[in-house]
Design an enzyme around this catalytic site. Structure first.
Site, PDB file in Angstrom:
ATOM      1  CD  GLU A  15      33.794-103.546  66.352  1.00 39.71           C
ATOM      2  OE1 GLU A  15      32.766-102.882  66.235  1.00 39.71           O
ATOM      3  OE2 GLU A  15      34.506-103.506  67.374  1.00 39.71           O
ATOM      4  CG  ASN A  34      36.414 -95.385  69.550  1.00 38.90           C
ATOM      5  OD1 ASN A  34      35.841 -94.307  69.568  1.00 38.90           O
ATOM      6  ND2 ASN A  34      36.156 -96.280  68.628  1.00 38.90           N
ATOM      7  CG  ASP A  35      38.541 -98.236  66.868  1.00 37.18           C
ATOM      8  OD1 ASP A  35      38.232 -98.359  68.051  1.00 37.18           O
ATOM      9  OD2 ASP A  35      37.857 -98.690  65.935  1.00 37.18           O
ATOM     10  NE  ARG A  54      32.012-101.619  63.003  1.00 36.17           N
ATOM     11  CZ  ARG A  54      30.933-102.287  63.374  1.00 36.17           C
ATOM     12  NH1 ARG A  54      29.838-102.270  62.629  1.00 36.17           N
ATOM     13  NH2 ARG A  54      30.926-102.997  64.496  1.00 36.17           N
ATOM     14  CG  ASP A  55      36.113-100.918  61.428  1.00 34.07           C
ATOM     15  OD1 ASP A  55      35.550 -99.810  61.354  1.00 34.07           O
ATOM     16  OD2 ASP A  55      35.901-101.735  62.344  1.00 34.07           O
ATOM     17  CD  GLN A  78      36.478 -93.928  64.682  1.00 34.02           C
ATOM     18  OE1 GLN A  78      35.290 -94.153  64.834  1.00 34.02           O
ATOM     19  NE2 GLN A  78      36.929 -93.256  63.631  1.00 34.02           N
TER      20      GLN A  78
HETATM   21  C1  FRU Z   1      35.825-100.526  67.019  1.00 31.44           C
HETATM   22  C2  FRU Z   1      34.700 -99.737  66.337  1.00 31.44           C
HETATM   23  C3  FRU Z   1      34.812 -99.850  64.825  1.00 31.44           C
HETATM   24  C4  FRU Z   1      34.120 -98.596  64.373  1.00 31.44           C
HETATM   25  C5  FRU Z   1      34.497 -97.597  65.446  1.00 31.44           C
HETATM   26  C6  FRU Z   1      33.443 -96.588  65.747  1.00 31.44           C
HETATM   27  O1  FRU Z   1      36.122-100.097  68.302  1.00 31.44           O
HETATM   28  O2  FRU Z   1      33.462-100.222  66.804  1.00 31.44           O
HETATM   29  O3  FRU Z   1      34.277-101.015  64.280  1.00 31.44           O
HETATM   30  O4  FRU Z   1      34.529 -98.187  63.101  1.00 31.44           O
HETATM   31  O5  FRU Z   1      34.767 -98.360  66.605  1.00 31.44           O
HETATM   32  O6  FRU Z   1      33.913 -95.609  66.605  1.00 31.44           O
END
Ligand code: FRU
Length: 499
Positions: free
Chosen positions: A236, A53-54, A184-185, A70
Site C-alpha cells: 500500500e 489514517n494515512d 490503489r494509492d 484519510q
Molecule cells: C493504508 C490504506 C490504503 C487505503 C486507505 C484506506 O492504510 O489501507 O491502502 O487507500 O488506507 O483508508
C-alpha cells in the site's frame, strides 16, 4: 433568550439522565476531559474529532504545507473515507481546515497524492494561476459488496485556490481497474528528464508505474517488486523520489506493507536504486525498513519542496489502531522527517531526522530525575563509544517506558510492556527491537517524546523507531542506566513549548 432556553433544556436533559445514572454521566464527562488532557499530543497532528489514517496529498506552496488525510468524521473507527485537511507554516503547528474532498458516486476517497501543475499541463487551471491536482483512489463500496474485482479506480480533482477547495474532474476515473482487487494509492511526481508525470501505484504484491503528459491520460510503463522485499501482507501507499548520497543521485521507492512489519503489523519498507523514466531497478535484495517501530505507516513525502524531502507517516498500526483508548479522535501523525541517504558497507540506507523547524520550539533545559514541566521533550545522547544503556520514563502509578541500546544483540529497543493502558489489544504490550545499522563506535541518539508517542532517531537517522503508548498519568521522572559514565553525562534534555 434562545440560548438560555437551550441551556436549560440541556441542563434538564443532563439532570434527567443523572436521575437514572448520575455516576455514569459524571464518569464519562470527567473521563473525556482527562483523556483529552492525557493523550492529545502537544507537537503531533491529530484531527479535532473523528477517525484519521494515512497522510494524503501533501504539498508545499508559497510558504504553506498542506496535509490531507484519510478521514471519517462521524466515528472514531474507520468508515467512509473523505480527505480531511490542515495547513502549517512550520510542520509543527497545524491549522484545521474544512473537509477537502467528499465521496461521490464513484466511491470513497482513498489515499493519494497532490502536485502543483506549474505549466498547467492538465488544462484545469491557467498559466497565470496553475492548478493543484490531487490524484487518489475511489473505492466503490457497492462494487466491493457485489463481489466485483474492479472496485478501486484512480480519479483526479483540481483546486484553483491553492488547495483549499476542490472540484472533481468530470472525466473520472483516469485509470480504470483492469480487474485487480488491490489497486490503489497513486503517488505522482514530475520527471524532468522525460518531461512527464510519473505515477507509482500499489497493486496487490507489487507496484505499477505509469506516465502521463497531462495527468488525465496515463500509460502503464512497468511494474516492480513482486520478488523483492517483504510480502507477508498487501502493498500500500508507495512513493518514488530522489535523494543524494556520496555525491550521487539515487532513486528511492518506498512502499508500506500490512501485515509484515519487523515488529508485527504495519510498516514501511524501501528500495534504493535507479529510475530511468520508465522502470525502477535496484541492485540490493536486502529488505530495509524506514522505521522499525510499530507506529509509522503509510508515510509518503511532500511534493514541491525542492531539494528537501520531507515525509510524514500515520502514527499507528492496523493491528490495534481502531482500539486505542482515545475517545474524541483516533490517531496522530509522526513528526515531519527530513530524509537523506547514507552508505554503510556496500549498501545505501535512507536516514530520517526530525525537521529542523522543531528547533524553534525548544524551551527549557531539563536534567535527569523528576520532570515537573508538562510538555513534549527532546532527549539527546551521544558518545565516542556505544555501550548498553536504558532510559526509563516513569509515572506515579509505577508505569514505565524503557528504551535504549543493547550491546549483546547490537539492537536499539523500546519496551512498552509496562508503559500504561494496554488491555485494548493483546499484542500491544511488547518489547520492540531494531538492528543498529551503523558500524561506527561513536553514536548519536535523538528522541522525541510526546504524551503518547516516542520517536527514536539513532545514528543520525539510520535506525528509526516510532511507538505509541498510553500512560494512566503523565510520566514525571526520567532516569538513565549505563555502565558507561561518559554516556550518562552526555545526555541532554529539553522541553518544547506546548502548542
Ligand atoms: C493504508 C490504506 C490504503 C487505503 C486507505 C484506506 O492504510 O489501507 O491502502 O487507500 O488506507 O483508508
Amino acid at each position: 433568550m434562545m440560548r438560555l432556553y437551550i441551556q436549560s433544556c440541556v441542563l434538564l436533559l443532563i439532570m434527567t439522565c443523572g436521575f437514572f445514572n448520575s455516576n455514569a454521566q459524571n464518569l464519562i464527562s470527567k473521563d473525556t476531559i482527562n483523556n483529552e488532557r492525557l493523550y492529545r499530543p502537544y507537537i503531533h497532528f491529530t484531527p479535532k474529532t473523528g477517525w484519521m489514517n494515512d497522510p494524503n496529498g501533501m504539498f508545499f506552496q508559497n510558504g504553506t504545507y498542506h496535509l490531507y488525510y484519510q478521514f471519517y468524521p462521524n466515528a472514531t473507527v474507520w468508515g467512509p473515507m473523505h480527505w480531511g485537511h490542515a495547513t502549517s507554516k512550520d510542520l509543527i503547528h497545524w491549522e484545521h481546515k474544512p473537509i477537502a474532498i467528499y465521496p461521490d458516486s464513484l466511491g470513497l476517497i482513498f489515499s493519494g497524492s497532490a502536485v502543483v501543475d506549474k505549466n498547467n499541463t492538465s488544462g484545469l487551471g491557467t498559466q497565470k494561476n496553475p492548478p493543484i491536482i490531487s490524484i487518489f483512489t475511489q473505492h466503490s463500496m457497492e462494487g466491493e459488496k457485489a463481489g466485483k474485482n474492479n472496485f478501486q479506480n484512480q480519479s483526479i480533482a483540481y483546486s484553483n485556490d491553492g488547495g483549499n477547495t476542490w472540484k472533481m474532474y468530470t472525466g473520472n476515473p483516469v485509470i480504470k481497474n483492469p480487474g485487480i482487487n488491490d489497486f490503489r494509492d497513486p503517488k505522482v511526481l514530475w520527471h524532468e528528464p522525460t518531461k512527464r508525470w510519473i505515477m507509482v501505484l500499489a497493486v496487490k504484491n507489487k507496484v505499477f508505474l505509469y506516465s502521463s503528459a497531462n495527468l488525465k491520460e496515463w500509460d502503464k510503463e512497468s511494474d516492480f517488486g513482486e520478488l523483492l522485499g517483504n510480502h507477508e501482507g498487501v502493498w500500500e501507499c508507495p512513493d518514488l523520489f530522489q535523494l543524494s548520497g556520496n555525491g550521487k543521485n539515487y532513486w528511492v521507492l518506498s512502499v508500506s506493507v500490512n501485515p509484515g512489519g519487523p515488529n508485527k503489523g504495519s510498516a514501511t519498507q524501501y528500495f534504493v536504486g535507479d529510475f530511468d523514466g520508465h522502470q525502477f531497478s535496484t541492485n540490493s535484495n536486502k529488505t530495509k525498513w524506514l522505521d522499525y517501530g510499530t507506529d509509522n505507516y503509510a508515510g509518503v513525502t511532500f511534493s514541491n519542496t525542492g531539494n528537501r524531502k520531507i515525509a510524514i507517516g500515520w502514527m499507528s498500526n492496523w493491528l490495534y489502531a481502531q482500539q486505542v483508548p482515545t475517545y474524541k479522535w483516533r490517531s496522530a501523525m509522526t513528526i515531519g522527517r527530513e530524509l537523506g541517504l547514507q552508505e554503510v558497507g556496500e549498501e545505501m540506507f535512507v536516514t530520517s531526522m526530525p525537521v529542523k523547524e522543531l528547533k524553534f520550539y525548544k524551551s527549557s533545559v531539563l536534567s535527569e530525575g523528576p520532570i515537573t514541566q508538562t510538555s513534549a521533550y527532546q532527549l539527546n545522547v551521544q558518545g565516542s563509544k556505544i555501550n548498553s544503556f536504558t532510559i526509563t520514563l516513569q509515572n506515579e502509578e509505577g508505569e514505565s517506558l524503557d528504551f535504549g541500546y543493547d550491546q549483546a544483540t547490537n539492537q536499539y529497543f523500546i519496551d512498552r510492556s509496562f508503559a500504561g493502558v494496554h488491555d485494548f489489544h493483546k499484542e500491544f504490550a511488547a518489547l520492540h527491537s531494531a538492528p543498529r545499522i551503523s558500524t561506527n563506535s561513536n553514536f548519536t541518539f535523538k528522541v522525541l517524546i510526546d504524551k503518547t508517542s516516542i520517536e527514536i532517531f539513532a545514528d543520525n537517522g539510520l535506525t528509526v523507531m516510532t511507538d505509541i503508548f498510553f500512560p494512566s498519568s503523565p510520566y514525571n521522572s526520567v532516569t538513565i542506566q549505563s555502565t558507561n559514565e561518559e554516556l550518562r553525562k552526555n545526555i541532554k534534555m529539553s522541553s518544547f513549548l506546548a502548542q
